[in-house]
Write a protein that holds these residues in place. Structure first.
Motif, PDB file in Angstrom:
ATOM      1  N   ASP A  12       4.546  19.072  50.137  1.00  0.00           N
ATOM      2  CA  ASP A  12       4.237  17.831  50.032  1.00  0.00           C
ATOM      3  C   ASP A  12       3.050  17.509  49.161  1.00  0.00           C
ATOM      4  OD1 ASP A  12       2.556  18.787  51.519  1.00  0.00           O
ATOM      5  OD2 ASP A  12       3.321  18.113  53.344  1.00  0.00           O
ATOM      6  N   GLU A  13       2.766  16.311  49.596  1.00  0.00           N
ATOM      7  CA  GLU A  13       1.480  16.153  48.457  1.00  0.00           C
ATOM      8  C   GLU A  13      -0.125  16.357  49.271  1.00  0.00           C
ATOM      9  OE1 GLU A  13      -0.417  14.309  45.625  1.00  0.00           O
ATOM     10  OE2 GLU A  13       1.897  13.881  46.098  1.00  0.00           O
ATOM     11  N   PHE A  14      -0.140  17.071  50.903  1.00  0.00           N
ATOM     12  CA  PHE A  14      -1.044  17.884  51.029  1.00  0.00           C
ATOM     13  C   PHE A  14      -1.160  19.047  50.338  1.00  0.00           C
ATOM     14  CE2 PHE A  14      -1.140  14.676  54.412  1.00  0.00           C
ATOM     15  CZ  PHE A  14      -2.252  14.116  54.274  1.00  0.00           C
ATOM     16  N   ASP A  15      -0.244  20.152  50.261  1.00  0.00           N
ATOM     17  CA  ASP A  15      -0.204  21.213  49.498  1.00  0.00           C
ATOM     18  C   ASP A  15       0.055  21.087  48.322  1.00  0.00           C
ATOM     19  OD1 ASP A  15       1.090  22.650  51.570  1.00  0.00           O
ATOM     20  OD2 ASP A  15       3.200  22.166  51.766  1.00  0.00           O
ATOM     21  N   LYS A  16      -0.389  19.842  47.000  1.00  0.00           N
ATOM     22  CA  LYS A  16      -0.148  20.044  46.037  1.00  0.00           C
ATOM     23  C   LYS A  16      -1.058  19.388  45.346  1.00  0.00           C
ATOM     24  CE  LYS A  16       4.047  17.697  44.732  1.00  0.00           C
ATOM     25  NZ  LYS A  16       5.852  16.941  44.346  1.00  0.00           N
ATOM     26  N   ARG A  17      -2.346  19.093  46.467  1.00  0.00           N
ATOM     27  CA  ARG A  17      -3.215  18.837  46.878  1.00  0.00           C
ATOM     28  C   ARG A  17      -4.361  19.881  46.998  1.00  0.00           C
ATOM     29  NH1 ARG A  17      -4.294  13.669  50.304  1.00  0.00           N
ATOM     30  NH2 ARG A  17      -2.889  12.434  49.450  1.00  0.00           N
ATOM     31  N   LEU A  18      -4.143  20.653  47.594  1.00  0.00           N
ATOM     32  CA  LEU A  18      -4.068  22.689  48.118  1.00  0.00           C
ATOM     33  C   LEU A  18      -4.956  23.172  46.694  1.00  0.00           C
ATOM     34  CD1 LEU A  18      -3.582  23.166  51.517  1.00  0.00           C
ATOM     35  CD2 LEU A  18      -5.675  23.402  50.918  1.00  0.00           C
ATOM     36  N   ALA A  34     -10.818  20.676  52.945  1.00  0.00           N
ATOM     37  CA  ALA A  34     -10.551  19.436  54.420  1.00  0.00           C
ATOM     38  C   ALA A  34     -10.916  18.397  53.234  1.00  0.00           C
ATOM     39  CB  ALA A  34     -11.591  19.686  55.347  1.00  0.00           C
ATOM     40  N   GLU A  35     -12.384  17.661  53.296  1.00  0.00           N
ATOM     41  CA  GLU A  35     -12.951  17.070  52.227  1.00  0.00           C
ATOM     42  C   GLU A  35     -12.144  16.679  51.290  1.00  0.00           C
ATOM     43  OE1 GLU A  35     -16.930  16.667  51.441  1.00  0.00           O
ATOM     44  OE2 GLU A  35     -17.354  18.129  53.560  1.00  0.00           O
ATOM     45  N   ILE A  36     -11.581  16.998  50.600  1.00  0.00           N
ATOM     46  CA  ILE A  36     -10.743  17.160  48.946  1.00  0.00           C
ATOM     47  C   ILE A  36      -9.406  16.669  49.459  1.00  0.00           C
ATOM     48  CG2 ILE A  36      -9.355  17.853  47.310  1.00  0.00           C
ATOM     49  CD1 ILE A  36     -12.325  19.946  46.573  1.00  0.00           C
ATOM     50  N   VAL A  37      -8.835  17.286  50.340  1.00  0.00           N
ATOM     51  CA  VAL A  37      -7.084  17.281  50.316  1.00  0.00           C
ATOM     52  C   VAL A  37      -7.423  16.041  51.788  1.00  0.00           C
ATOM     53  CG1 VAL A  37      -6.576  18.860  49.278  1.00  0.00           C
ATOM     54  CG2 VAL A  37      -6.568  19.156  51.814  1.00  0.00           C
ATOM     55  N   HIS A  38      -8.226  15.658  52.657  1.00  0.00           N
ATOM     56  CA  HIS A  38      -7.894  14.865  53.902  1.00  0.00           C
ATOM     57  C   HIS A  38      -7.012  15.220  54.630  1.00  0.00           C
ATOM     58  CE1 HIS A  38      -9.702  12.218  51.199  1.00  0.00           C
ATOM     59  NE2 HIS A  38      -9.028  11.926  50.420  1.00  0.00           N
ATOM     60  N   LEU A  39      -7.080  16.704  55.365  1.00  0.00           N
ATOM     61  CA  LEU A  39      -6.815  17.190  56.433  1.00  0.00           C
ATOM     62  C   LEU A  39      -7.492  18.302  57.072  1.00  0.00           C
ATOM     63  CD1 LEU A  39      -3.730  19.629  54.796  1.00  0.00           C
ATOM     64  CD2 LEU A  39      -3.063  17.997  56.333  1.00  0.00           C
ATOM     65  N   SER A  40      -7.479  18.485  58.124  1.00  0.00           N
ATOM     66  CA  SER A  40      -8.482  19.460  59.022  1.00  0.00           C
ATOM     67  C   SER A  40      -8.662  21.203  58.413  1.00  0.00           C
ATOM     68  CB  SER A  40      -8.108  19.581  60.272  1.00  0.00           C
ATOM     69  OG  SER A  40      -7.306  20.411  60.442  1.00  0.00           O
ATOM     70  N   PRO A  41     -10.130  21.287  58.322  1.00  0.00           N
ATOM     71  CA  PRO A  41      -9.941  23.238  58.096  1.00  0.00           C
ATOM     72  C   PRO A  41      -8.442  23.992  58.562  1.00  0.00           C
ATOM     73  CG  PRO A  41     -12.360  21.709  58.347  1.00  0.00           C
ATOM     74  CD  PRO A  41     -10.629  21.037  59.377  1.00  0.00           C
ATOM     75  N   SER A  42      -8.605  23.914  59.099  1.00  0.00           N
ATOM     76  CA  SER A  42      -7.500  24.464  60.405  1.00  0.00           C
ATOM     77  C   SER A  42      -5.955  24.417  59.630  1.00  0.00           C
ATOM     78  CB  SER A  42      -7.638  24.313  61.820  1.00  0.00           C
ATOM     79  OG  SER A  42      -6.849  23.752  62.254  1.00  0.00           O
ATOM     80  N   LEU A  48      -3.145  27.391  53.311  1.00  0.00           N
ATOM     81  CA  LEU A  48      -2.923  28.192  51.777  1.00  0.00           C
ATOM     82  C   LEU A  48      -2.195  29.539  52.695  1.00  0.00           C
ATOM     83  CD1 LEU A  48      -6.442  27.473  51.312  1.00  0.00           C
ATOM     84  CD2 LEU A  48      -4.646  27.144  50.145  1.00  0.00           C
ATOM     85  N   GLU A  49      -2.616  29.737  54.123  1.00  0.00           N
ATOM     86  CA  GLU A  49      -2.059  30.884  54.479  1.00  0.00           C
ATOM     87  C   GLU A  49      -0.034  30.707  54.156  1.00  0.00           C
ATOM     88  OE1 GLU A  49      -0.879  35.072  54.831  1.00  0.00           O
ATOM     89  OE2 GLU A  49      -3.087  33.597  55.023  1.00  0.00           O
ATOM     90  N   ARG A  50       0.263  30.406  53.842  1.00  0.00           N
ATOM     91  CA  ARG A  50       2.070  29.449  54.049  1.00  0.00           C
ATOM     92  C   ARG A  50       2.213  29.420  52.398  1.00  0.00           C
ATOM     93  NH1 ARG A  50       4.156  25.175  53.044  1.00  0.00           N
ATOM     94  NH2 ARG A  50       2.698  23.991  53.636  1.00  0.00           N
ATOM     95  N   LYS A  53       1.550  32.685  51.351  1.00  0.00           N
ATOM     96  CA  LYS A  53       2.858  34.376  51.180  1.00  0.00           C
ATOM     97  C   LYS A  53       4.058  33.800  50.924  1.00  0.00           C
ATOM     98  CE  LYS A  53       5.807  34.866  56.057  1.00  0.00           C
ATOM     99  NZ  LYS A  53       6.761  33.622  56.386  1.00  0.00           N
ATOM    100  N   ASP A  54       4.613  32.405  50.610  1.00  0.00           N
ATOM    101  CA  ASP A  54       5.128  31.776  49.716  1.00  0.00           C
ATOM    102  C   ASP A  54       5.381  32.636  48.329  1.00  0.00           C
ATOM    103  OD1 ASP A  54       6.434  30.861  51.924  1.00  0.00           O
ATOM    104  OD2 ASP A  54       6.785  29.004  51.961  1.00  0.00           O
ATOM    105  N   GLY A  55       4.169  33.274  48.064  1.00  0.00           N
ATOM    106  CA  GLY A  55       4.061  33.064  46.849  1.00  0.00           C
ATOM    107  C   GLY A  55       3.976  32.347  45.207  1.00  0.00           C
TER     108      GLY A  55
END
Length: 161
Positions: A12-18, A34-42, A48-50, A53-55
């Motif tokens: 999704d767009e958040f994954d791409k921003r990350l 979190a500031e860059i992609v507009h999500l919480s740190p958690s 990022l872990e996913r 894990k997904d390569g």
């Protein structure tokens, strides 16, 4: 038509921003991401872990400054092999894997079989490297080197679609 990898997740767009952000700077904290992609740190940490894990995240590295390390000559070395004999190729590949001067090596189509990107301190070191490369295998039919005069674009950032 290309088939999708069945295990490949849809980004999704958040994954791409990350992915874009960590490509630019792998040392960013989850709070900075979190500031860059507009999500919480958690959420950034979980995503990022996913992605790891997904390569999607192959490895995290720090890029060193080649010039500051005294590696002032960057060259492309093009090699044509005499034959595509397995044992000769393996000797060449082993040499390339073990040579710290080789930054990248690609087997390719066309007139040139192998393209190497090599970093050394000077022209004498390049000559020594080429001598060692030729000695490593009897399968070299032709070798040509080109010295890089100026880098126009250098990046490791992939296009994230």
């Amino acid at each position: 038509m290309m088939m999708k990898n069945p295990k490949q997740i849809t980004l999704d767009e958040f994954d791409k921003r990350l992915l874009r952000a960590v490509q630019r700077d792998g040392a960013l904290t989850h709070a900075q991401l979190a500031e860059i992609v507009h999500l919480s740190p958690s959420q950034c940490a979980r995503r990022l872990e996913r992605l790891r894990k997904d390569g999607y995240l192959a490895q995290t590295v720090t890029l060193l400054d080649r010039e500051r390390l005294g590696l002032h000559v960057l060259a492309h070395v093009m090699v044509s092999v005499r034959s595509h004999d397995h044992s000769a190729n393996e000797a060449f590949y082993a040499f390339v894997r073990d040579a710290p001067e080789v930054l990248e090596c690609f087997a390719q189509t066309g007139d040139i079989d192998l393209l190497l990107r090599v970093a050394v301190g000077g022209l004498e070191e390049l000559a020594d490297f080429i001598d060692r490369l030729i000695e490593s295998t009897s399968g070299v039919a032709a070798l040509k080197s080109c010295i890089v005069l100026r880098a126009i674009k250098t990046t490791n950032q992939l296009m994230v679609r």
